[in-house]
Design an enzyme around this catalytic site. Structure first.
Site, short mmCIF file in Angstrom:
data_model
loop_
_atom_site.label_atom_id
_atom_site.label_comp_id
_atom_site.label_asym_id
_atom_site.label_seq_id
_atom_site.Cartn_x
_atom_site.Cartn_y
_atom_site.Cartn_z
CB ILE A 96 17.93 -22.05 -0.27
CG1 ILE A 96 18.01 -20.37 -0.05
CG2 ILE A 96 18.12 -23.13 0.99
CD1 ILE A 96 19.37 -20.01 0.32
CE1 TYR A 152 -2.82 2.89 1.22
CE2 TYR A 152 -2.80 2.19 3.38
CZ TYR A 152 -3.43 3.66 3.12
OH TYR A 152 -3.70 4.91 2.88
CE LYS A 186 21.52 -15.88 1.67
NZ LYS A 186 21.52 -15.68 2.85
CG ASP A 242 15.95 -10.12 7.68
OD1 ASP A 242 14.89 -9.92 8.17
OD2 ASP A 242 16.02 -10.83 6.54
CE LYS A 253 12.76 -17.02 -6.51
NZ LYS A 253 14.15 -17.00 -7.40
N GLY A 254 13.69 -17.50 -0.97
CA GLY A 254 13.98 -16.85 -0.21
C GLY A 254 13.83 -15.03 -0.66
CB ALA A 255 13.75 -12.08 0.77
N GLY A 260 4.63 13.30 -8.02
CA GLY A 260 4.53 11.35 -7.97
C GLY A 260 4.00 11.57 -9.54
N GLY A 272 0.65 9.18 -0.88
CA GLY A 272 0.72 10.14 0.10
C GLY A 272 1.30 10.07 1.29
C1 LIG Z 1 -4.71 8.86 4.18
C2 LIG Z 1 -4.59 9.42 2.62
O1 LIG Z 1 -5.78 10.09 2.92
C3 LIG Z 1 -3.67 9.03 2.02
N1 LIG Z 1 -4.27 9.58 0.57
C4 LIG Z 1 -3.67 9.59 -0.48
O2 LIG Z 1 -1.58 9.47 -0.40
O3 LIG Z 1 -3.81 9.99 -1.84
P1 LIG Z 1 -4.00 8.67 -2.39
O4 LIG Z 1 -4.80 9.05 -3.85
O5 LIG Z 1 -3.67 7.19 -2.13
O6 LIG Z 1 -2.25 8.87 -3.49
C5 LIG Z 1 -1.49 9.81 -3.47
C6 LIG Z 1 -0.51 9.72 -3.88
O7 LIG Z 1 0.11 9.17 -5.39
C7 LIG Z 1 0.96 9.60 -6.10
N2 LIG Z 1 0.67 9.10 -6.99
C8 LIG Z 1 -0.21 10.17 -8.22
N3 LIG Z 1 -0.03 9.67 -9.26
C9 LIG Z 1 1.72 9.01 -9.08
C10 LIG Z 1 2.32 8.30 -10.55
N4 LIG Z 1 2.24 8.29 -11.59
N5 LIG Z 1 3.52 7.79 -9.97
C11 LIG Z 1 3.83 8.21 -8.46
N6 LIG Z 1 3.05 8.79 -7.40
C12 LIG Z 1 2.12 8.73 -8.23
C13 LIG Z 1 1.30 11.12 -5.24
O8 LIG Z 1 2.01 12.16 -5.73
C14 LIG Z 1 0.19 11.34 -3.61
O9 LIG Z 1 1.49 11.17 -3.23
C15 LIG Z 1 -3.38 7.41 1.97
O10 LIG Z 1 -3.52 6.15 1.79
O11 LIG Z 1 -2.26 7.38 2.49
N1 LIG Z 2 22.29 -22.91 6.63
C1 LIG Z 2 21.53 -23.82 6.44
N2 LIG Z 2 20.94 -24.76 6.95
C2 LIG Z 2 19.48 -25.22 6.67
N3 LIG Z 2 18.69 -24.39 6.40
C3 LIG Z 2 19.51 -23.24 5.69
C4 LIG Z 2 20.32 -22.41 6.06
N4 LIG Z 2 20.51 -21.09 5.01
C5 LIG Z 2 18.70 -21.15 4.00
N5 LIG Z 2 18.21 -22.36 4.78
C6 LIG Z 2 16.92 -22.20 4.72
O1 LIG Z 2 16.87 -21.63 3.36
C7 LIG Z 2 15.67 -20.78 3.66
C8 LIG Z 2 16.04 -18.55 3.24
O2 LIG Z 2 17.12 -18.89 3.86
P1 LIG Z 2 17.59 -17.35 3.81
O3 LIG Z 2 17.32 -16.38 5.28
O4 LIG Z 2 19.39 -17.55 4.34
O5 LIG Z 2 17.86 -17.19 2.96
P2 LIG Z 2 17.01 -15.53 2.67
O6 LIG Z 2 17.30 -15.28 0.44
O7 LIG Z 2 17.28 -13.92 3.06
O8 LIG Z 2 15.42 -15.60 2.80
P3 LIG Z 2 14.87 -14.87 3.94
O9 LIG Z 2 14.58 -14.00 2.67
O10 LIG Z 2 14.04 -16.35 4.09
O11 LIG Z 2 15.13 -14.30 4.59
C9 LIG Z 2 15.73 -20.77 5.48
O12 LIG Z 2 14.88 -19.90 6.38
C10 LIG Z 2 15.99 -21.43 5.70
O13 LIG Z 2 15.27 -22.31 6.00
FE LIG Z 3 -5.21 7.18 0.45
#
Ligand SMILES: C[C@@H](O)[C@H](NC(=O)OP(=O)(O)OC[C@H]1O[C@@H](n2cnc3c(N)ncnc32)[C@H](O)[C@@H]1O)C(=O)O
Ligand SMILES: Nc1ncnc2c1ncn2[C@@H]1O[C@H](COP(=O)(O)OP(=O)(O)OP(=O)(O)O)[C@@H](O)[C@H]1O
Ligand SMILES: [Fe+2]
Length: 535
Positions: free
Chosen positions: A348, A129, A361, A456, A342-344, A174, A132
């Site tokens: 793995i 989400y 890794k 982390d 598949k970590g972030a 934006g 602004g």
């Molecule tokens: C609490 C509420 O009022 C607030 N609303 C809000 O922020 O309006 P919203 O319509 O969700 O988003 C507006 C934002 O969206 C950005 N925006 C609009 N078009 C954009 C684009 N093409 N690229 C990047 N940002 C963009 C604007 O610059 C502004 O910062 C919210 O949801 O946080």
């Molecule tokens: N040395 C290890 N021994 C056993 N399992 C491991 C090891 N390293 C990683 N893993 C497994 O792989 C997962 C992902 O590894 P890691 O957190 O290092 O990678 P990442 O890409 O940063 O992932 P995440 O987004 O889940 O934090 C771990 O949550 C764990 O389950």
């Molecule tokens: Fe909003």
């Protein structure tokens, strides 16, 4: 049942009409564009006061309804600007009294999520989400929409808007920045700040303004701005996917209008084998239908009436009991056969290394971010991770052995730890979880005494060998002797407890703090938490 929703948390007035079969019958809105500067709360309130009635008339004619057809009136209670909220609350109260139908105040952020689900068919997404006023990564867990990551300072939209205003380009920033960014592929370096699942944008803002004033061309600054901020948003979203195992991502909020952000997120989702959803443009930014939809979902006689219609400018997403979702969802991400996780950050893979069972890794290239940033982040993180794993071991904290490091392919070969994650055992009543948590706290203290910040500390990154913790994934780690960094490190863990075991989070985290055994840190954690945007 037919609900008329009134939105007006900031500068957009919105009226929406939705029925309980999920049909959006009308969505009408208007927006205040300030001549100079940003949005003044009083001007927003006045704008709403002038536009609510005509917009209600527009919505009725769009839906071919009359006021007699309306069964429920809802309005956004917050979060938002106080004067603006008070104006729409007053309008909603008079409308409901005049029509003699119930009145319900709802949370605006949840409106963004629910209209996203309604218009895309997403069922249980990780929601990014971006607007602004807010930048949150939201996931439904145990009766609430939990904020599993968020900005630690300003929202992404606010960051873009402030930059644009500061250099004289106007509001909202934006779309203006997006237009300039598309003129070039060149970039300059800006601070990239991801802390666990949270982000920070204030450093980027200061740096971008300063680089622009020193002569970096506007197009280049705008492109760098987008590439850096949006890569951060993609990274926290992918961390949330790997953390929750959910298989859907929903993008919403005004910044979702941005084409570059959408393409980057889609790319990230493809790389993670998850589905990407985003609502049609008119439902991305603030609108009345999102408020009507939550009105219908949350409708409960106990929540209606004037006495419940107070506003809350700091209303948090996770303050709302989500009574309309009554079951848990099953998720299934189909990974290729050879991949165990598949970590972030990394793929793995299990393999043998010199007759040892091991884990490879591999920090794979991320196509969502530009090559320059991607190469920098992957190189820095693999080197840093290897160094931190070894230094933690020297500090008597258990980590996997490193068998091999390949800096070209960004691969680490690690000892395979055959122990469960803290995630998996946290609810197991047959083990002594208190002792384990105490040991974890004590080990984190050892890391910090040696200036090691894990970066982390989630329940997935702590494996548990009987009662001994084994720490993995130091990829976001660093060295620091600042109490601020120790506190933030622990706070990531606290948030992880809140996501995984919300009811017991405080209690369990307190045992970690007992093991950590340093009273000063409790105060620091409180202080950092209070700096959070709504507390
Ligand atoms: C609490 C509420 O009022 C607030 N609303 C809000 O922020 O309006 P919203 O319509 O969700 O988003 C507006 C934002 O969206 C950005 N925006 C609009 N078009 C954009 C684009 N093409 N690229 C990047 N940002 C963009 C604007 O610059 C502004 O910062 C919210 O949801 O946080
Ligand atoms: N040395 C290890 N021994 C056993 N399992 C491991 C090891 N390293 C990683 N893993 C497994 O792989 C997962 C992902 O590894 P890691 O957190 O290092 O990678 P990442 O890409 O940063 O992932 P995440 O987004 O889940 O934090 C771990 O949550 C764990 O389950
Ligand atoms: Fe909003």
């Amino acid at each position: 049942m037919i609900c008329l929703g009134i939105e007006g948390t900031a500068e957009k007035t919105g009226i929406g009409i939705v029925d309980s079969d999920g049909n959006i019958l009308a969505t009408c809105g208007d927006q205040l564009y300030p001549e100079v500067g940003g949005i003044h709360p009083r001007d927003a309130a006045e704008f709403h006061a002038q536009h609510i009635v005509p917009l209600i008339q527009d919505a009725l004619s769009e839906s071919n309804l009359t006021l007699e057809d309306i069964d429920l009136v809802s309005f956004a209670k917050g979060p938002g600007l106080g004067p603006a909220l008070r104006t729409i609350a007053t309008a909603a109260r008079s409308l409901s009294q005049n029509l003699n139908v119930p009145l319900i105040g709802v949370n605006h952020c949840i409106g963004h999520v629910e209209i996203g689900k309604l218009t895309t068919g997403a069922t249980d997404p990780v929601t990014l989400y971006t607007s602004g006023g807010n930048t949150q990564i939201i996931s439904y867990e145990a009766g609430r929409y939990r904020i599993i990551g968020e900005t630690l300072d300003i929202a992404i939209g606010n960051c873009l808007d402030q930059f644009s205003r500061d250099i004289g380009l106007g509001h909202p920033g934006g779309p203006i920045i997006e237009k300039h960014a598309l003129n070039t592929d060149d970039v300059v370096e800006l601070p990239y700040v991801v802390k666990g699942m949270d982000l920070s944008f204030s450093g980027i803002l200061t740096s971008a303004i300063s680089k622009y004033k020193k002569g970096v061309p506007l197009d280049v600054i705008c492109n760098s701005f987008q590439q850096t901020c949006f890569a951060m948003l993609c990274e926290v979203t992918e961390r949330a996917i790997s953390y929750t195992n959910k298989d859907e991502v929903l993008l919403c909020g005004g910044v979702a209008a941005n084409k570059t952000l959408r393409l980057m997120l889609k790319e990230m989702c493809d790389e993670h084998y998850v589905d990407f959803y985003m609502p049609p443009m008119k439902y991305c930014g603030d609108n009345g239908s999102m408020i009507a939809q939550v009105g219908l979902l949350a409708y409960d006689e106990k929540l209606t009436g004037i006495k419940n219609s107070y506003i809350n400018p700091k209303y948090r997403t996770d303050q709302v009991p989500v009574t309309w979702i009554d079951h848990d969802f099953k998720h299934n991400i189909d990974l290729p056969d050879n991949m165990i996780n598949k970590g972030a950050e990394a793929d793995i893979i299990e393999a043998m290394w010199d007759n040892n069972e091991s884990i490879i890794k591999e920090r794979v290239k991320k196509n969502y971010r530009i090559d320059q940033l991607d190469e920098k982040l992957r190189s820095e993180r693999i080197k840093q991770e290897a160094k931190l794993i070894n230094d933690a071991k020297k500090a008597q904290v258990k980590t996997p052995y490193i068998y091999h490091i390949n800096l070209v392919d960004k691969k680490l070969v690690l000892e395979k730890i055959k122990s469960p994650q803290l995630n998996d055992i946290i609810d197991d009543e047959t083990i002594n979880i208190n002792e384990i948590l105490h040991n974890i706290g004590a080990d984190i203290a050892k890391l910090h005494e040696n200036n090691i910040i894990h970066g982390d500390l989630t329940l997935a990154n702590i494996l548990v060998d009987k009662t001994t913790p084994v720490f993995i994934d130091f990829g976001l780690g660093k060295y620091s002797n600042l109490e601020e960094d120790y506190g933030t490190d622990l706070l990531v863990l606290k948030k992880s407890f809140k996501t995984i075991v919300p009811q017991k989070a405080e209690e369990l985290f307190n045992i970690i703090l007992e093991g950590y055994n340093n009273k000063k840190i409790n105060k620091k954690i409180d202080e950092i938490e209070k700096r959070g945007r709504y507390l």
